[in-house]
Design an enzyme around this catalytic site. Structure first.
Site, PDB file in Angstrom:
ATOM      1  N   GLU A   1      -7.407  15.480   0.942  1.00  0.00           N
ATOM      2  CA  GLU A   1      -8.804  15.634   1.376  1.00  0.00           C
ATOM      3  C   GLU A   1      -9.402  16.920   0.809  1.00  0.00           C
ATOM      4  O   GLU A   1     -10.070  17.679   1.519  1.00  0.00           O
ATOM      5  CB  GLU A   1      -8.882  15.660   2.904  1.00  0.00           C
ATOM      6  CG  GLU A   1      -8.298  14.443   3.559  1.00  0.00           C
ATOM      7  CD  GLU A   1      -9.308  13.335   3.727  1.00  0.00           C
ATOM      8  OE1 GLU A   1     -10.475  13.523   3.323  1.00  0.00           O
ATOM      9  OE2 GLU A   1      -8.926  12.280   4.236  1.00  0.00           O
TER      10      GLU A   1
ATOM     11  N   PHE B   1      -8.737   3.599   2.367  1.00  0.00           N
ATOM     12  CA  PHE B   1      -9.817   4.161   1.559  1.00  0.00           C
ATOM     13  C   PHE B   1      -9.247   4.483   0.185  1.00  0.00           C
ATOM     14  O   PHE B   1      -8.352   5.325   0.062  1.00  0.00           O
ATOM     15  CB  PHE B   1     -10.305   5.428   2.252  1.00  0.00           C
ATOM     16  CG  PHE B   1     -11.385   6.214   1.563  1.00  0.00           C
ATOM     17  CD1 PHE B   1     -12.731   5.931   1.794  1.00  0.00           C
ATOM     18  CD2 PHE B   1     -11.068   7.290   0.753  1.00  0.00           C
ATOM     19  CE1 PHE B   1     -13.738   6.704   1.210  1.00  0.00           C
ATOM     20  CE2 PHE B   1     -12.067   8.065   0.160  1.00  0.00           C
ATOM     21  CZ  PHE B   1     -13.397   7.768   0.388  1.00  0.00           C
TER      22      PHE B   1
END
Lengths: 262, 389
Positions: free
Chosen positions: B368, B133
């Site tokens: 994150e 990603f």
């Protein structure tokens, strides 16, 4: 080929065991349970035979509600359905009673093969499988390590003492008690776990099996637990006296005749 | 060392269904038997043990909370438990599965065309393909909206230019979900390995997440056909939606790492004898550390069990996930550091797990969404005033 696998749920191997005040067994309330190790191998063996030759694998177990977890695990690994004889009252150490109940359930199924683990990790009597074969009037082989299916019969490799093996051929139906460590156990997959939700778990009553409470009550057992205890650690020190030759001779005597190390 | 038992002081496991309990047990056994024996060597070498990938796929641990396309469709409680058990092994293992499931399969599932889903999801679920990603850039971490990677519309496709950094699974990925600025705003694209103008560079010298593949992705006039656009992506909010999925898994995973450290410190303290033949577990300062660990693990469990319910009922908010990620990782790293202290000098050796978990959690603390960014998300939630633009 229809294969019945007898599974037992036993306390997890490295459980901290606390002995009950009456010294007849351990406290079970705070224990975790798992499928008995050699029963795991019996299940794996059955699943491999089914995958090679077709048919179905049926799990048979007895015990309280908690054994449903073991059943679900077996179904998730690939067994088609299960029979759970759910009755706490006849949980017993008596392999004879256990075999009588299991035999009654197996008679309704007419399997080609019955697999049990060699022995359980709790009581460890290694009797239930062989007594079960007698109740069913079937040939059996114990400590089985390999199975080859032939036309109407099976050829098995048995483990003997001191690294010896024996090859035996048995007609089917037959009962085999399976040794641990003979194959690589599979994991239940997530899909298998989800599919197991829909698989049948039959719960026959004693009367469904043609048995009465008196047949299976613990009181009808000829076995009784006298006492369970943790072995006491003991340490004894003995000093030998005399000249070195005498001391050596006394030491050799002790090692040979008491310690029996040579 | 005894097999890992997990920490369950408040009997949260009683809330699990038979299936959820069995899933947890299966993943726990799998990590113990299949993964941990590989880990020390992988961590020393600084490599992800790629031989585990097909086994993760076979078990169904990649994208397990998606339905269809060979995915098992688990609820979010079971998905959380899987993350917890994977990170009990190593944050690198959980990161692999998080990226594959939440940051690659989820966006293909949510924003992809039917053809894209059919082509990639079964392969990714089986572990036959690996995904990554690409959102973070060298100069844009906490502020992804500033990204410089650009996709220009061409006849029949797109031309991609730019660079991504800190990309988990980047070196080994067969398929990359890449976020790029376009004239229509930020959109997501699928970029396959081997495409001309696309290169990856493994990042070396990490002191954290060593058993994880981290790479830079470089795009120089990389031509993409139109069908590589994820058609339903619409702005940077689509990328942030993926991050919410992954952060949810991290909130659970951090508890697994904390449990591993707590259990290791407890066991060690009972066997380590100092001062008058007594185990150090009898010392008040050691007991204080263990009591802190148990308390924070139990509180963290309470958060994620309720968070799972909120997510399964479809009402969870991004800021609720932020709170759990922020809290659980923050306490997990403190637990790992304290556990290392309880282990004394032995704790710096890779015979033990706590220091590795502490080092890994340094990354988890700032990926994150950094700890501080999650603080600001909560600040915005409370006050209605954003402290960031």
């Amino acid at each position: 080929m229809k294969i019945i696998v007898c599974l037992k749920q036993v306390p997890v191997k490295d459980s901290l065991l606390k002995i009950k005040d009456d010294e007849t067994w351990v406290h079970e309330d705070d224990l975790s349970y798992e499928i008995n190790e050699s029963d795991h191998y019996a299940l794996e063996t059955a699943l491999r035979l089914k995958e090679e030759h077709g048919g179905e694998v049926v799990i048979l177990t007895m015990g309280a509600d908690r054994v449903r977890e073991a059943i679900k695990q077996g179904l998730a690994k690939g067994a088609e359905r299960a029979i759970h004889i759910n009755n706490e009252s006849f949980t017993t150490i008596d392999s004879n009673i256990n075999a009588k109940i299991l035999a009654a359930a197996i008679k309704t199924e007419q399997p080609d093969l019955i697999l049990t683990g060699l022995q359980t990790d709790d009581y460890g009597s290694a009797q239930t499988g062989v007594i079960l074969a007698e109740y069913l009037g079937l040939p059996h082989a114990g400590i089985v390590m390999e199975i080859q299916k032939q036309e109407g019969s099976i050829k098995v490799k048995r483990e003997l003492e001191s690294g010896w093996f024996q090859s035996v051929e048995l007609p089917m139906p037959a009962l085999l008690t399976i040794q641990s460590g003979i194959n690589q156990l599979r994991y239940a997959t997530i899909k298998g776990i989800m599919m197991a939700k829909k698989k049948e778990i039959k719960q026959p009553t004693l009367s469904d099996l043609g048995l009465s409470e008196s047949d299976v009550a613990p009181g009808s057992s000829s076995l009784k637990f006298q006492k369970i205890y943790v072995p006491k650690k003991t340490k004894q020190t003995q000093f030998f006296e005399g000249d070195p030759k005498d001391i050596a001779s006394q030491l050799v005597d002790k090692l040979r005749n008491e310690a029996k190390v040579f | 060392m005894a097999a890992f038992k997990g920490t369950d002081f408040y009997q949260f496991e009683n809330l699990l269904s038979d299936e959820e309990r069995l899933i947890q047990k299966t993943v726990r056994d799998f990590v113990e038997t299949e993964f941990l024996p590989l880990l020390r060597d992988s961590y020393r070498k600084g490599e992800f043990p790629a031989q585990i990938i097909p086994k993760l796929g076979e078990l169904g641990l990649l994208g397990p909370n998606l339905s269809g396309y060979d995915c098992p469709g688990l609820n979010n409680l079971a998905y959380g438990l899987i993350n917890q058990e994977l990170e009990r092994g190593d944050s690198g293992l959980r990161s692999f599965a998080s990226v594959q499931g939440s940051l690659v399969m989820y966006p293909i599932y949510t924003f992809g065309s039917e053809e894209q889903k059919q082509k990639w999801l079964p392969k990714l679920a089986a572990g036959e393909a690996v995904g990554c990603f690409g959102l973070t850039e060298p100069d844009f971490g906490s502020n992804p909206s500033g990204m410089r990677t650009r996709a220009e519309k061409t006849d029949g496709g797109w031309l991609l230019n730019g660079a991504k950094m800190w990309i988990t699974n980047g070196s080994m990925a067969d398929i990359c979900v890449i976020w790029a600025r376009t004239n229509e705003g930020v959109r997501g694209f699928l970029v396959e390995r081997g495409r001309a103008g696309f290169e990856t560079k493994t990042m070396h010298g990490k002191l954290s997440l060593r058993a994880s593949d981290t790479a830079e992705l470089l795009f120089e006039n990389c031509e993409l056909p139109e069908e590589n656009l994820l058609p339903k992506t619409d702005g940077v909010k689509s990328a942030l939606k993926c991050l919410s999925q992954a952060r949810y898994g991290i909130a659970w995973g951090a508890i697994g790492a904390a449990m591993a450290c707590f259990e290791e410190a407890t066991e060690y303290s009972k066997g380590r004898i100092q001062f008058d033949g007594k185990p150090i577990s009898s010392h008040q300062l050691v007991q204080e550390k263990l009591a802190y660990m148990l308390t924070e693990i139990t509180k963290a469990q309470a958060l994620v069990f309720q968070l799972a319910r909120l997510k399964d009922s479809g009402v969870v908010t991004a800021s609720q996930i932020s709170l759990a990620k922020r809290n659980n990782v923050n306490h997990a790293i403190e637990i790992a550091r304290l556990a290392r202290q309880v282990l004394g000098a032995n704790g710096i050796l890779d015979d033990y797990h706590s220091m590795r978990h502490a080092c890994n959690l340094e990354s988890v603390l700032t990926y994150e969404g950094t700890h501080d960014i999650h603080t600001l998300i909560l600040g915005y939630e409370i006050t209605g005033t954003p402290a960031f633009s």
